[in-house]
Design a protein around this motif. Structure first.
Motif, PDB file in Angstrom:
ATOM      1  N   SER A   1       0.856  -1.198   0.000  1.00  0.00           N
ATOM      2  CA  SER A   1       0.000   0.000   0.000  1.00  0.00           C
ATOM      3  C   SER A   1       0.888   1.243   0.000  1.00  0.00           C
ATOM      4  O   SER A   1       1.075   1.891   1.035  1.00  0.00           O
ATOM      5  CB  SER A   1      -0.924  -0.029   1.223  1.00  0.00           C
ATOM      6  OG  SER A   1      -1.752  -1.174   1.213  1.00  0.00           O
ATOM      7  N   ASP A   2       1.404   1.580  -1.160  1.00  0.00           N
ATOM      8  CA  ASP A   2       2.385   2.656  -1.267  1.00  0.00           C
ATOM      9  C   ASP A   2       1.823   3.948  -1.860  1.00  0.00           C
ATOM     10  O   ASP A   2       2.590   4.850  -2.205  1.00  0.00           O
ATOM     11  CB  ASP A   2       3.568   2.188  -2.125  1.00  0.00           C
ATOM     12  CG  ASP A   2       4.427   1.171  -1.402  1.00  0.00           C
ATOM     13  OD1 ASP A   2       4.513   1.243  -0.164  1.00  0.00           O
ATOM     14  OD2 ASP A   2       5.020   0.303  -2.072  1.00  0.00           O
ATOM     15  N   GLY A   3       0.512   4.045  -1.992  1.00  0.00           N
ATOM     16  CA  GLY A   3      -0.086   5.289  -2.474  1.00  0.00           C
ATOM     17  C   GLY A   3       0.449   5.705  -3.825  1.00  0.00           C
ATOM     18  O   GLY A   3       0.396   4.941  -4.799  1.00  0.00           O
ATOM     19  N   GLU A   4       0.979   6.926  -3.909  1.00  0.00           N
ATOM     20  CA  GLU A   4       1.485   7.428  -5.178  1.00  0.00           C
ATOM     21  C   GLU A   4       2.700   6.660  -5.672  1.00  0.00           C
ATOM     22  O   GLU A   4       3.080   6.780  -6.846  1.00  0.00           O
ATOM     23  CB  GLU A   4       1.839   8.913  -5.059  1.00  0.00           C
ATOM     24  CG  GLU A   4       2.956   9.213  -4.070  1.00  0.00           C
ATOM     25  CD  GLU A   4       3.288  10.701  -4.006  1.00  0.00           C
ATOM     26  OE1 GLU A   4       3.320  11.342  -5.068  1.00  0.00           O
ATOM     27  OE2 GLU A   4       3.485  11.197  -2.889  1.00  0.00           O
ATOM     28  N   ASN A   5       3.299   5.859  -4.811  1.00  0.00           N
ATOM     29  CA  ASN A   5       4.453   5.055  -5.209  1.00  0.00           C
ATOM     30  C   ASN A   5       4.079   3.596  -5.474  1.00  0.00           C
ATOM     31  O   ASN A   5       4.952   2.728  -5.522  1.00  0.00           O
ATOM     32  CB  ASN A   5       5.529   5.108  -4.117  1.00  0.00           C
ATOM     33  CG  ASN A   5       6.087   6.504  -3.938  1.00  0.00           C
ATOM     34  OD1 ASN A   5       6.548   7.125  -4.879  1.00  0.00           O
ATOM     35  ND2 ASN A   5       6.018   7.003  -2.707  1.00  0.00           N
TER      36      ASN A   5
ATOM     37  N   ILE B   1      18.822   2.779   1.031  1.00  0.00           N
ATOM     38  CA  ILE B   1      17.389   2.903   1.314  1.00  0.00           C
ATOM     39  C   ILE B   1      16.927   4.267   0.816  1.00  0.00           C
ATOM     40  O   ILE B   1      17.396   5.295   1.286  1.00  0.00           O
ATOM     41  CB  ILE B   1      17.109   2.765   2.816  1.00  0.00           C
ATOM     42  CG1 ILE B   1      17.607   1.416   3.332  1.00  0.00           C
ATOM     43  CG2 ILE B   1      15.613   2.926   3.101  1.00  0.00           C
ATOM     44  CD1 ILE B   1      17.556   1.279   4.836  1.00  0.00           C
ATOM     45  N   SER B   2      16.005   4.282  -0.121  1.00  0.00           N
ATOM     46  CA  SER B   2      15.583   5.546  -0.733  1.00  0.00           C
ATOM     47  C   SER B   2      14.285   6.096  -0.162  1.00  0.00           C
ATOM     48  O   SER B   2      14.038   7.299  -0.234  1.00  0.00           O
ATOM     49  CB  SER B   2      15.400   5.353  -2.239  1.00  0.00           C
ATOM     50  OG  SER B   2      14.224   4.625  -2.511  1.00  0.00           O
ATOM     51  N   ARG B   3      13.415   5.214   0.333  1.00  0.00           N
ATOM     52  CA  ARG B   3      12.056   5.613   0.727  1.00  0.00           C
ATOM     53  C   ARG B   3      11.352   6.338  -0.415  1.00  0.00           C
ATOM     54  O   ARG B   3      10.549   7.243  -0.198  1.00  0.00           O
ATOM     55  CB  ARG B   3      12.095   6.470   1.991  1.00  0.00           C
ATOM     56  CG  ARG B   3      12.697   5.743   3.192  1.00  0.00           C
ATOM     57  CD  ARG B   3      12.759   6.619   4.426  1.00  0.00           C
ATOM     58  NE  ARG B   3      13.422   5.920   5.516  1.00  0.00           N
ATOM     59  CZ  ARG B   3      13.795   6.487   6.661  1.00  0.00           C
ATOM     60  NH1 ARG B   3      13.551   7.771   6.858  1.00  0.00           N
ATOM     61  NH2 ARG B   3      14.383   5.776   7.590  1.00  0.00           N
ATOM     62  N   PHE B   4      11.668   5.939  -1.624  1.00  0.00           N
ATOM     63  CA  PHE B   4      11.110   6.490  -2.865  1.00  0.00           C
ATOM     64  C   PHE B   4      11.565   7.912  -3.155  1.00  0.00           C
ATOM     65  O   PHE B   4      11.056   8.555  -4.074  1.00  0.00           O
ATOM     66  CB  PHE B   4       9.579   6.439  -2.863  1.00  0.00           C
ATOM     67  CG  PHE B   4       9.012   5.051  -2.826  1.00  0.00           C
ATOM     68  CD1 PHE B   4       9.068   4.231  -3.945  1.00  0.00           C
ATOM     69  CD2 PHE B   4       8.425   4.558  -1.680  1.00  0.00           C
ATOM     70  CE1 PHE B   4       8.540   2.947  -3.915  1.00  0.00           C
ATOM     71  CE2 PHE B   4       7.896   3.266  -1.637  1.00  0.00           C
ATOM     72  CZ  PHE B   4       7.957   2.465  -2.766  1.00  0.00           C
ATOM     73  N   LEU B   5      12.528   8.412  -2.416  1.00  0.00           N
ATOM     74  CA  LEU B   5      12.996   9.782  -2.606  1.00  0.00           C
ATOM     75  C   LEU B   5      14.274   9.801  -3.426  1.00  0.00           C
ATOM     76  O   LEU B   5      15.157   8.955  -3.254  1.00  0.00           O
ATOM     77  CB  LEU B   5      13.231  10.456  -1.256  1.00  0.00           C
ATOM     78  CG  LEU B   5      12.009  10.554  -0.342  1.00  0.00           C
ATOM     79  CD1 LEU B   5      12.416  11.131   1.008  1.00  0.00           C
ATOM     80  CD2 LEU B   5      10.925  11.403  -0.994  1.00  0.00           C
ATOM     81  N   GLY B   6      14.410  10.793  -4.286  1.00  0.00           N
ATOM     82  CA  GLY B   6      15.598  10.911  -5.103  1.00  0.00           C
ATOM     83  C   GLY B   6      16.781  11.468  -4.354  1.00  0.00           C
ATOM     84  O   GLY B   6      17.934  11.215  -4.711  1.00  0.00           O
ATOM     85  N   ASP B   7      16.535  12.243  -3.304  1.00  0.00           N
ATOM     86  CA  ASP B   7      17.626  12.857  -2.541  1.00  0.00           C
ATOM     87  C   ASP B   7      18.183  11.864  -1.529  1.00  0.00           C
ATOM     88  O   ASP B   7      17.434  11.157  -0.867  1.00  0.00           O
ATOM     89  CB  ASP B   7      17.130  14.104  -1.799  1.00  0.00           C
ATOM     90  CG  ASP B   7      16.688  15.198  -2.745  1.00  0.00           C
ATOM     91  OD1 ASP B   7      15.761  15.937  -2.380  1.00  0.00           O
ATOM     92  OD2 ASP B   7      17.258  15.295  -3.847  1.00  0.00           O
ATOM     93  N   ARG B   8      19.489  11.853  -1.386  1.00  0.00           N
ATOM     94  CA  ARG B   8      20.124  10.941  -0.438  1.00  0.00           C
ATOM     95  C   ARG B   8      19.974  11.458   0.988  1.00  0.00           C
ATOM     96  O   ARG B   8      19.811  12.641   1.225  1.00  0.00           O
ATOM     97  CB  ARG B   8      21.594  10.754  -0.786  1.00  0.00           C
ATOM     98  CG  ARG B   8      22.453  11.991  -0.586  1.00  0.00           C
ATOM     99  CD  ARG B   8      23.897  11.712  -0.971  1.00  0.00           C
ATOM    100  NE  ARG B   8      24.024  11.364  -2.368  1.00  0.00           N
ATOM    101  CZ  ARG B   8      25.160  10.911  -2.911  1.00  0.00           C
ATOM    102  NH1 ARG B   8      26.232  10.735  -2.170  1.00  0.00           N
ATOM    103  NH2 ARG B   8      25.221  10.635  -4.194  1.00  0.00           N
ATOM    104  N   PHE B   9      20.031  10.545   1.942  1.00  0.00           N
ATOM    105  CA  PHE B   9      19.977  10.912   3.342  1.00  0.00           C
ATOM    106  C   PHE B   9      20.762   9.860   4.118  1.00  0.00           C
ATOM    107  O   PHE B   9      21.158   8.833   3.569  1.00  0.00           O
ATOM    108  CB  PHE B   9      18.538  10.996   3.852  1.00  0.00           C
ATOM    109  CG  PHE B   9      17.750   9.728   3.662  1.00  0.00           C
ATOM    110  CD1 PHE B   9      17.699   8.768   4.650  1.00  0.00           C
ATOM    111  CD2 PHE B   9      17.068   9.505   2.482  1.00  0.00           C
ATOM    112  CE1 PHE B   9      16.984   7.602   4.468  1.00  0.00           C
ATOM    113  CE2 PHE B   9      16.343   8.328   2.292  1.00  0.00           C
ATOM    114  CZ  PHE B   9      16.302   7.379   3.290  1.00  0.00           C
TER     115      PHE B   9
END
Length: 305
Positions: A53-57, A251-259
Protein backbone atom coordinates in the motif's frame (compact mmCIF):
# COMPACT_ATOMS: atom_id res chain seq x y z
CA UNK A 1 10.40 -28.46 -7.19
CA UNK A 2 8.86 -26.29 -9.84
CA UNK A 3 11.25 -24.01 -11.66
CA UNK A 4 10.48 -20.89 -13.61
CA UNK A 5 12.64 -20.03 -16.59
CA UNK A 6 11.95 -18.19 -19.83
CA UNK A 7 14.20 -17.27 -22.72
CA UNK A 8 13.84 -14.19 -24.87
CA UNK A 9 15.56 -12.36 -27.73
CA UNK A 10 15.96 -8.84 -29.14
CA UNK A 11 16.20 -6.40 -26.25
CA UNK A 12 15.69 -3.39 -28.51
CA UNK A 13 12.17 -4.58 -29.31
CA UNK A 14 11.19 -3.64 -25.73
CA UNK A 15 8.44 -1.01 -25.32
CA UNK A 16 10.93 1.63 -24.20
CA UNK A 17 13.99 2.83 -26.11
CA UNK A 18 17.23 4.58 -25.37
CA UNK A 19 15.99 7.64 -27.20
CA UNK A 20 12.93 7.73 -25.01
CA UNK A 21 15.13 7.48 -21.97
CA UNK A 22 17.35 10.31 -23.07
CA UNK A 23 14.32 12.47 -23.69
CA UNK A 24 12.77 11.76 -20.30
CA UNK A 25 13.30 13.60 -17.05
CA UNK A 26 15.53 10.89 -15.61
CA UNK A 27 18.48 12.12 -13.62
CA UNK A 28 21.34 9.84 -12.60
CA UNK A 29 24.90 10.37 -11.47
CA UNK A 30 25.96 6.76 -11.66
CA UNK A 31 25.03 4.77 -14.73
CA UNK A 32 26.39 4.71 -18.28
CA UNK A 33 30.14 4.64 -17.53
CA UNK A 34 32.55 4.09 -20.41
CA UNK A 35 32.30 0.52 -21.68
CA UNK A 36 35.21 -1.89 -21.43
CA UNK A 37 35.50 -4.88 -23.75
CA UNK A 38 34.00 -8.01 -22.18
CA UNK A 39 33.12 -6.27 -18.92
CA UNK A 40 30.26 -7.77 -16.91
CA UNK A 41 27.71 -5.23 -15.74
CA UNK A 42 25.87 -6.28 -12.57
CA UNK A 43 22.84 -4.71 -10.92
CA UNK A 44 21.08 -5.58 -7.66
CA UNK A 45 17.62 -4.03 -7.27
CA UNK A 46 15.00 -4.41 -4.56
CA UNK A 47 11.96 -3.38 -6.61
CA UNK A 48 9.47 -3.34 -3.67
CA UNK A 49 6.69 -5.92 -3.71
CA UNK A 50 3.87 -4.90 -5.99
CA UNK A 51 0.94 -5.34 -3.61
CA UNK A 52 2.26 -2.91 -0.98
CA UNK A 53 0.00 0.00 0.00
CA UNK A 54 2.38 2.66 -1.27
CA UNK A 55 -0.09 5.29 -2.47
CA UNK A 56 1.49 7.43 -5.18
CA UNK A 57 4.45 5.06 -5.21
CA UNK A 58 2.34 1.98 -5.95
CA UNK A 59 3.83 -0.49 -8.45
CA UNK A 60 1.35 0.42 -11.19
CA UNK A 61 2.54 4.04 -11.04
CA UNK A 62 6.25 3.27 -11.15
CA UNK A 63 6.71 -0.03 -12.98
CA UNK A 64 7.79 1.61 -16.23
CA UNK A 65 10.27 3.73 -14.27
CA UNK A 66 11.75 0.55 -12.74
CA UNK A 67 12.11 -1.02 -16.18
CA UNK A 68 13.65 2.15 -17.64
CA UNK A 69 16.16 2.37 -14.79
CA UNK A 70 17.26 -1.19 -15.48
CA UNK A 71 17.44 -0.58 -19.23
CA UNK A 72 19.53 2.56 -18.77
CA UNK A 73 22.21 0.63 -16.92
CA UNK A 74 21.86 -2.36 -19.27
CA UNK A 75 23.10 -5.04 -16.86
CA UNK A 76 24.41 -8.38 -18.03
CA UNK A 77 23.40 -9.86 -14.67
CA UNK A 78 20.44 -8.53 -12.68
CA UNK A 79 19.38 -9.71 -9.23
CA UNK A 80 15.97 -8.51 -8.01
CA UNK A 81 14.37 -8.79 -4.58
CA UNK A 82 10.74 -8.61 -3.39
CA UNK A 83 9.63 -9.65 -6.86
CA UNK A 84 6.14 -11.10 -7.09
CA UNK A 85 5.13 -13.28 -10.02
CA UNK A 86 3.24 -10.52 -11.85
CA UNK A 87 6.20 -8.17 -11.41
CA UNK A 88 8.55 -10.80 -12.81
CA UNK A 89 6.22 -11.25 -15.76
CA UNK A 90 6.19 -7.50 -16.40
CA UNK A 91 10.00 -7.34 -16.38
CA UNK A 92 10.14 -10.35 -18.70
CA UNK A 93 7.94 -8.48 -21.16
CA UNK A 94 10.04 -5.35 -20.91
CA UNK A 95 13.37 -7.19 -21.18
CA UNK A 96 12.95 -9.80 -23.90
CA UNK A 97 16.66 -10.45 -24.41
CA UNK A 98 17.03 -11.82 -20.88
CA UNK A 99 16.49 -15.23 -19.35
CA UNK A 100 14.80 -15.16 -15.94
CA UNK A 101 15.04 -17.63 -13.08
CA UNK A 102 12.90 -17.32 -9.96
CA UNK A 103 10.34 -19.08 -7.78
CA UNK A 104 8.10 -17.92 -4.95
CA UNK A 105 9.54 -18.27 -1.47
CA UNK A 106 6.27 -19.62 -0.02
CA UNK A 107 5.93 -22.75 -2.17
CA UNK A 108 8.83 -22.98 -4.61
CA UNK A 109 6.48 -22.17 -7.47
CA UNK A 110 4.70 -18.84 -7.85
CA UNK A 111 3.49 -17.93 -4.34
CA UNK A 112 5.31 -15.25 -2.43
CA UNK A 113 8.22 -12.96 -3.13
CA UNK A 114 11.04 -14.11 -5.38
CA UNK A 115 14.71 -13.35 -5.62
CA UNK A 116 14.28 -13.49 -9.38
CA UNK A 117 17.45 -13.08 -11.38
CA UNK A 118 17.97 -12.21 -15.02
CA UNK A 119 20.89 -12.70 -17.39
CA UNK A 120 21.46 -11.86 -21.05
CA UNK A 121 20.47 -14.89 -23.07
CA UNK A 122 22.79 -14.30 -26.02
CA UNK A 123 25.83 -13.72 -23.83
CA UNK A 124 25.53 -16.58 -21.34
CA UNK A 125 25.02 -20.30 -21.68
CA UNK A 126 22.97 -21.64 -18.77
CA UNK A 127 24.68 -24.70 -17.27
CA UNK A 128 22.67 -25.19 -14.08
CA UNK A 129 20.12 -23.45 -11.87
CA UNK A 130 18.37 -23.84 -8.55
CA UNK A 131 17.00 -22.35 -5.36
CA UNK A 132 17.46 -22.89 -1.65
CA UNK A 133 15.84 -21.48 1.47
CA UNK A 134 17.66 -19.60 4.20
CA UNK A 135 16.86 -22.14 6.89
CA UNK A 136 18.16 -25.27 8.57
CA UNK A 137 16.38 -27.26 5.84
CA UNK A 138 17.42 -25.29 2.73
CA UNK A 139 15.99 -27.81 0.27
CA UNK A 140 12.49 -27.53 1.79
CA UNK A 141 10.30 -25.00 0.00
CA UNK A 142 8.78 -22.40 2.31
CA UNK A 143 10.97 -23.34 5.27
CA UNK A 144 12.23 -20.88 7.85
CA UNK A 145 14.42 -21.24 10.92
CA UNK A 146 16.04 -19.36 13.81
CA UNK A 147 14.14 -16.12 14.46
CA UNK A 148 13.20 -15.45 10.83
CA UNK A 149 9.87 -13.67 10.45
CA UNK A 150 9.25 -15.04 6.95
CA UNK A 151 10.58 -17.71 4.60
CA UNK A 152 13.64 -16.37 2.81
CA UNK A 153 15.05 -17.69 -0.43
CA UNK A 154 18.11 -17.64 -2.65
CA UNK A 155 18.14 -18.30 -6.41
CA UNK A 156 21.25 -19.17 -8.41
CA UNK A 157 22.54 -20.06 -11.85
CA UNK A 158 25.81 -21.36 -13.25
CA UNK A 159 26.70 -19.62 -16.50
CA UNK A 160 29.31 -19.90 -19.24
CA UNK A 161 30.23 -16.48 -20.62
CA UNK A 162 30.40 -16.75 -24.40
CA UNK A 163 32.27 -13.44 -24.65
CA UNK A 164 35.09 -14.48 -22.34
CA UNK A 165 38.06 -16.80 -22.79
CA UNK A 166 38.05 -17.51 -19.05
CA UNK A 167 37.62 -21.28 -18.56
CA UNK A 168 35.72 -21.00 -15.28
CA UNK A 169 31.95 -20.73 -15.17
CA UNK A 170 30.18 -17.96 -13.27
CA UNK A 171 28.04 -18.74 -10.24
CA UNK A 172 25.48 -15.93 -10.03
CA UNK A 173 23.54 -16.03 -6.77
CA UNK A 174 20.83 -13.65 -5.53
CA UNK A 175 19.21 -13.44 -2.10
CA UNK A 176 17.21 -11.43 0.44
CA UNK A 177 17.87 -11.73 4.19
CA UNK A 178 15.17 -11.43 6.85
CA UNK A 179 14.33 -7.91 7.98
CA UNK A 180 13.60 -8.76 11.63
CA UNK A 181 15.55 -11.80 12.78
CA UNK A 182 19.13 -10.99 13.76
CA UNK A 183 20.04 -14.63 14.29
CA UNK A 184 18.43 -15.48 10.97
CA UNK A 185 20.62 -12.92 9.20
CA UNK A 186 23.74 -14.17 10.99
CA UNK A 187 23.02 -17.80 10.11
CA UNK A 188 21.97 -16.92 6.55
CA UNK A 189 25.38 -15.38 5.90
CA UNK A 190 27.07 -18.58 7.04
CA UNK A 191 24.73 -20.64 4.87
CA UNK A 192 25.45 -18.48 1.83
CA UNK A 193 29.19 -19.10 2.19
CA UNK A 194 28.64 -22.86 2.52
CA UNK A 195 26.41 -22.90 -0.53
CA UNK A 196 28.90 -20.89 -2.57
CA UNK A 197 31.54 -23.52 -1.75
CA UNK A 198 29.10 -26.30 -2.60
CA UNK A 199 27.70 -24.85 -5.82
CA UNK A 200 30.61 -22.83 -7.12
CA UNK A 201 33.92 -24.04 -5.74
CA UNK A 202 35.26 -24.06 -9.32
CA UNK A 203 33.48 -20.85 -10.37
CA UNK A 204 34.00 -17.12 -10.37
CA UNK A 205 31.19 -15.93 -8.09
CA UNK A 206 28.85 -12.94 -8.18
CA UNK A 207 26.50 -12.48 -5.21
CA UNK A 208 23.73 -9.87 -5.18
CA UNK A 209 21.10 -9.13 -2.59
CA UNK A 210 19.30 -7.10 0.01
CA UNK A 211 20.98 -8.23 3.21
CA UNK A 212 19.05 -6.01 5.66
CA UNK A 213 22.35 -5.51 7.47
CA UNK A 214 24.75 -2.61 7.83
CA UNK A 215 28.45 -2.74 6.99
CA UNK A 216 29.23 -2.97 10.72
CA UNK A 217 27.03 -6.04 11.22
CA UNK A 218 27.87 -9.68 11.92
CA UNK A 219 26.57 -10.82 8.48
CA UNK A 220 28.83 -8.30 6.76
CA UNK A 221 31.85 -9.47 8.73
CA UNK A 222 30.95 -13.10 8.02
CA UNK A 223 30.79 -12.52 4.28
CA UNK A 224 33.68 -10.13 3.90
CA UNK A 225 36.24 -10.89 6.63
CA UNK A 226 36.69 -14.06 8.63
CA UNK A 227 38.33 -14.44 12.05
CA UNK A 228 41.77 -14.54 10.46
CA UNK A 229 41.15 -11.28 8.64
CA UNK A 230 40.79 -12.98 5.27
CA UNK A 231 38.08 -12.01 2.78
CA UNK A 232 35.78 -14.88 1.73
CA UNK A 233 34.10 -12.38 -0.62
CA UNK A 234 34.89 -8.89 -1.89
CA UNK A 235 32.45 -6.02 -1.38
CA UNK A 236 32.60 -4.31 -4.77
CA UNK A 237 31.44 -0.93 -3.48
CA UNK A 238 33.99 -0.83 -0.68
CA UNK A 239 36.74 -2.02 -3.02
CA UNK A 240 35.95 0.56 -5.70
CA UNK A 241 34.94 3.56 -3.62
CA UNK A 242 36.12 5.91 -0.91
CA UNK A 243 35.74 5.46 2.82
CA UNK A 244 32.18 4.66 3.90
CA UNK A 245 29.98 7.65 4.75
CA UNK A 246 26.48 8.05 6.17
CA UNK A 247 25.37 9.23 2.73
CA UNK A 248 26.04 5.81 1.23
CA UNK A 249 22.60 4.47 2.16
CA UNK A 250 20.78 2.20 -0.28
CA UNK A 251 17.39 2.90 1.31
CA UNK A 252 15.58 5.55 -0.73
CA UNK A 253 12.06 5.61 0.73
CA UNK A 254 11.11 6.49 -2.87
CA UNK A 255 13.00 9.78 -2.61
CA UNK A 256 15.60 10.91 -5.10
CA UNK A 257 17.63 12.86 -2.54
CA UNK A 258 20.12 10.94 -0.44
CA UNK A 259 19.98 10.91 3.34
CA UNK A 260 21.83 9.20 6.19
CA UNK A 261 21.25 5.49 6.60
CA UNK A 262 22.81 2.05 6.18
CA UNK A 263 24.12 0.48 2.98
CA UNK A 264 22.26 -2.83 3.06
CA UNK A 265 22.23 -3.81 -0.63
CA UNK A 266 25.50 -5.35 -1.80
CA UNK A 267 27.21 -6.85 -4.82
CA UNK A 268 30.00 -9.24 -3.85
CA UNK A 269 32.51 -11.28 -5.82
CA UNK A 270 34.89 -14.16 -5.38
CA UNK A 271 37.46 -15.45 -7.84
CA UNK A 272 39.19 -13.91 -10.82
CA UNK A 273 37.42 -10.57 -10.96
CA UNK A 274 38.76 -7.07 -11.41
CA UNK A 275 36.36 -4.41 -10.08
CA UNK A 276 36.19 -1.59 -12.60
CA UNK A 277 33.44 0.45 -10.98
CA UNK A 278 30.73 0.22 -8.31
CA UNK A 279 27.94 2.70 -7.62
CA UNK A 280 24.69 3.36 -5.83
CA UNK A 281 22.34 4.36 -8.66
CA UNK A 282 20.36 7.40 -7.50
CA UNK A 283 18.23 7.71 -10.60
CA UNK A 284 15.32 10.05 -9.92
CA UNK A 285 12.44 11.64 -11.76
CA UNK A 286 10.85 14.77 -10.34
CA UNK A 287 12.41 13.96 -6.98
CA UNK A 288 11.12 10.39 -6.88
CA UNK A 289 13.12 7.16 -6.98
CA UNK A 290 11.75 4.06 -8.77
CA UNK A 291 11.70 1.95 -5.58
CA UNK A 292 12.18 2.25 -1.83
CA UNK A 293 15.73 0.97 -2.36
CA UNK A 294 18.31 2.42 -4.71
CA UNK A 295 19.70 -0.14 -7.13
CA UNK A 296 23.39 -0.85 -6.78
CA UNK A 297 25.71 -1.61 -9.69
CA UNK A 298 29.18 -2.95 -10.40
CA UNK A 299 31.27 -3.37 -13.54
CA UNK A 300 33.56 -6.36 -13.44
CA UNK A 301 36.19 -7.87 -15.69
CA UNK A 302 37.67 -11.34 -15.58
CA UNK A 303 41.39 -11.88 -15.83
CA UNK A 304 41.02 -15.00 -17.98
CA UNK A 305 42.55 -17.46 -15.54
Amino acid sequence: MALSRRRFSCFYCAPFSLLALLGSTLVSLSFCPVAVADDVRVMSFNIRYGTASDGENHWERRKEFVAETIAAYDPDLLGTQETLEFQKQFLEQQMPDYTSVGVGRDDGSDRGEMTALFFKTKRFDLRDEGHFWLSETPAKAGSKSWDSSLPRICSWVRLKDRQSDAPREILFINTHFDHRGQQARDESAKLILRKIDELGADCDVVLTGDFNSSVTSVPYRTLFSDAAGQSPLVDTYAAAGPKETKGDTTISRFLGDRFAGPRIDWIATRGNWKILDAQIDRTAREGRAPSDHYPVTARLQRDGK
